[in-house]
Design a protein around this motif. Structure first.
Motif, PDB file in Angstrom:
ATOM      1  N   TYR A  94       0.837  -1.187   0.000  1.00 29.39           N
ATOM      2  CA  TYR A  94       0.000   0.000   0.000  1.00 29.39           C
ATOM      3  C   TYR A  94       0.878   1.245   0.000  1.00 29.39           C
ATOM      4  N   TYR A  95       0.569   2.150  -0.913  1.00 29.10           N
ATOM      5  CA  TYR A  95       1.324   3.392  -1.053  1.00 29.10           C
ATOM      6  C   TYR A  95       0.393   4.571  -0.811  1.00 29.10           C
ATOM      7  N   CYS A  96       0.911   5.601  -0.159  1.00 26.46           N
ATOM      8  CA  CYS A  96       0.181   6.856  -0.157  1.00 26.46           C
ATOM      9  C   CYS A  96       0.874   7.811  -1.117  1.00 26.46           C
ATOM     10  N   ALA A  97       0.075   8.730  -1.647  1.00 32.99           N
ATOM     11  CA  ALA A  97       0.580   9.658  -2.641  1.00 32.99           C
ATOM     12  C   ALA A  97      -0.142  10.984  -2.504  1.00 32.99           C
ATOM     13  N   ALA A  98       0.500  12.046  -2.971  1.00 33.46           N
ATOM     14  CA  ALA A  98      -0.080  13.386  -2.930  1.00 33.46           C
ATOM     15  C   ALA A  98      -0.223  13.906  -4.354  1.00 33.46           C
ATOM     16  N   GLY A  99      -1.393  14.468  -4.637  1.00 32.32           N
ATOM     17  CA  GLY A  99      -1.648  15.019  -5.966  1.00 32.32           C
ATOM     18  C   GLY A  99      -2.635  16.160  -5.884  1.00 32.32           C
ATOM     19  N   LEU A 100      -2.766  16.894  -6.960  1.00 33.82           N
ATOM     20  CA  LEU A 100      -3.604  18.092  -6.946  1.00 33.82           C
ATOM     21  C   LEU A 100      -5.069  17.784  -7.206  1.00 33.82           C
ATOM     22  N   ILE A 101      -5.377  16.617  -7.769  1.00 34.16           N
ATOM     23  CA  ILE A 101      -6.753  16.289  -8.132  1.00 34.16           C
ATOM     24  C   ILE A 101      -7.194  15.075  -7.332  1.00 34.16           C
ATOM     25  N   PRO A 102      -8.288  15.202  -6.572  1.00 35.73           N
ATOM     26  CA  PRO A 102      -8.734  14.111  -5.697  1.00 35.73           C
ATOM     27  C   PRO A 102      -9.534  13.037  -6.416  1.00 35.73           C
ATOM     28  N   THR A 103      -8.864  12.322  -7.293  1.00 35.01           N
ATOM     29  CA  THR A 103      -9.506  11.177  -7.929  1.00 35.01           C
ATOM     30  C   THR A 103      -8.562   9.988  -7.854  1.00 35.01           C
ATOM     31  N   LEU A 104      -9.035   8.835  -8.233  1.00 33.90           N
ATOM     32  CA  LEU A 104      -8.216   7.635  -8.155  1.00 33.90           C
ATOM     33  C   LEU A 104      -7.614   7.249  -9.496  1.00 33.90           C
ATOM     34  N   ASP A 105      -7.923   8.013 -10.532  1.00 30.34           N
ATOM     35  CA  ASP A 105      -7.381   7.680 -11.855  1.00 30.34           C
ATOM     36  C   ASP A 105      -6.492   8.785 -12.381  1.00 30.34           C
ATOM     37  N   TYR A 106      -5.841   9.471 -11.481  1.00 30.20           N
ATOM     38  CA  TYR A 106      -4.956  10.585 -11.814  1.00 30.20           C
ATOM     39  C   TYR A 106      -3.558  10.227 -11.355  1.00 30.20           C
ATOM     40  N   GLU A 107      -2.554  10.632 -12.088  1.00 32.14           N
ATOM     41  CA  GLU A 107      -1.181  10.332 -11.730  1.00 32.14           C
ATOM     42  C   GLU A 107      -0.706  11.327 -10.685  1.00 32.14           C
ATOM     43  N   TYR A 108      -0.595  10.854  -9.460  1.00 34.51           N
ATOM     44  CA  TYR A 108      -0.211  11.707  -8.350  1.00 34.51           C
ATOM     45  C   TYR A 108       1.253  12.130  -8.456  1.00 34.51           C
ATOM     46  N   ASP A 109       1.582  13.223  -7.771  1.00 30.59           N
ATOM     47  CA  ASP A 109       2.895  13.836  -7.941  1.00 30.59           C
ATOM     48  C   ASP A 109       3.977  13.248  -7.032  1.00 30.59           C
ATOM     49  N   TYR A 110       3.593  12.934  -5.820  1.00 31.11           N
ATOM     50  CA  TYR A 110       4.576  12.479  -4.827  1.00 31.11           C
ATOM     51  C   TYR A 110       4.112  11.151  -4.234  1.00 31.11           C
ATOM     52  N   TRP A 111       5.069  10.283  -3.964  1.00 33.66           N
ATOM     53  CA  TRP A 111       4.750   8.921  -3.504  1.00 33.66           C
ATOM     54  C   TRP A 111       5.600   8.543  -2.299  1.00 33.66           C
ATOM     55  N   GLY A 112       4.999   7.746  -1.418  1.00 35.96           N
ATOM     56  CA  GLY A 112       5.737   7.168  -0.315  1.00 35.96           C
ATOM     57  C   GLY A 112       6.402   5.873  -0.744  1.00 35.96           C
ATOM     58  N   GLN A 113       7.060   5.236   0.221  1.00 36.53           N
ATOM     59  CA  GLN A 113       7.836   4.039  -0.089  1.00 36.53           C
ATOM     60  C   GLN A 113       7.017   2.764  -0.008  1.00 36.53           C
ATOM     61  N   GLY A 114       5.844   2.845   0.574  1.00 32.64           N
ATOM     62  CA  GLY A 114       4.950   1.698   0.633  1.00 32.64           C
ATOM     63  C   GLY A 114       5.047   0.925   1.929  1.00 32.64           C
ATOM     64  N   THR A 115       3.953   0.251   2.272  1.00 35.98           N
ATOM     65  CA  THR A 115       3.917  -0.617   3.436  1.00 35.98           C
ATOM     66  C   THR A 115       3.158  -1.892   3.067  1.00 35.98           C
ATOM     67  N   GLN A 116       3.685  -3.020   3.494  1.00 34.65           N
ATOM     68  CA  GLN A 116       3.108  -4.305   3.110  1.00 34.65           C
ATOM     69  C   GLN A 116       1.932  -4.657   3.988  1.00 34.65           C
ATOM     70  N   VAL A 117       0.846  -5.053   3.359  1.00 30.62           N
ATOM     71  CA  VAL A 117      -0.319  -5.590   4.057  1.00 30.62           C
ATOM     72  C   VAL A 117      -0.532  -7.014   3.555  1.00 30.62           C
ATOM     73  N   THR A 118      -0.550  -7.954   4.481  1.00 33.43           N
ATOM     74  CA  THR A 118      -0.766  -9.349   4.134  1.00 33.43           C
ATOM     75  C   THR A 118      -1.942  -9.882   4.936  1.00 33.43           C
ATOM     76  N   VAL A 119      -2.938 -10.401   4.226  1.00 40.96           N
ATOM     77  CA  VAL A 119      -4.124 -10.949   4.875  1.00 40.96           C
ATOM     78  C   VAL A 119      -4.148 -12.454   4.634  1.00 40.96           C
ATOM     79  N   SER A 120      -4.082 -13.202   5.710  1.00 41.14           N
ATOM     80  CA  SER A 120      -4.062 -14.660   5.594  1.00 41.14           C
ATOM     81  C   SER A 120      -5.480 -15.217   5.666  1.00 41.14           C
ATOM     82  N   SER A 121      -5.694 -16.311   4.977  1.00 37.14           N
ATOM     83  CA  SER A 121      -7.032 -16.912   4.951  1.00 37.14           C
ATOM     84  C   SER A 121      -7.213 -17.915   6.082  1.00 37.14           C
TER      85      SER A 121
END
Length: 121
Positions: A94-121
């Motif tokens: 999972y990554y967080c990112a910063a961008g000027l337009i609040p949509t999910l289909d826009y290429e954001y400008d700044y990105w974090g390094q990410g954090t792993q989420v693992t869900v076991s069944s």
């Protein structure tokens, strides 16, 4: 220097919960939307949720509606993603990112390094 630092990932059983945090610095927080994206191995990056901190406008992917909640603490320049009723298919980096337009289909400008989420069944 712009920084986005994610935390809160980990291993959880299906049905469990996690809360991710994204601490932002180096830019005017209120001017930007903060989005959460995820990428599973072998899959394309997917937009999960985003929030415009200035007005609280939020968007969610259909796959997480009703299970995930995004919030913003403007005093701390931090955005949270509360993830409930987790499923194995939520496993991804999972990554967080910063961008000027609040949509999910826009290429954001700044990105974090990410954090792993693992869900076991």
């Amino acid at each position: 220097e712009v920084q986005l630092v994610e935390s809160g990932g980990g291993l959880v059983q299906a049905g469990g919960s996690l809360r991710l945090s994204c601490a932002a610095s180096g830019f005017t927080f209120d001017d930007y939307a903060i989005g959460w994206f995820r990428q599973a191995p072998g899959k394309e990056r997917e937009g999960v949720s985003c929030i415009m901190s200035s007005d609280g406008m939020t968007h969610y992917a259909d796959s997480v509606k009703g299970r995930f909640t995004i919030t913003s603490d403007n005093a701390k320049n931090t955005v949270y993603l509360q993830m409930n009723s987790l499923k194995p298919e939520d496993t991804a980096v999972y990554y967080c990112a910063a961008g000027l337009i609040p949509t999910l289909d826009y290429e954001y400008d700044y990105w974090g390094q990410g954090t792993q989420v693992t869900v076991s069944s």
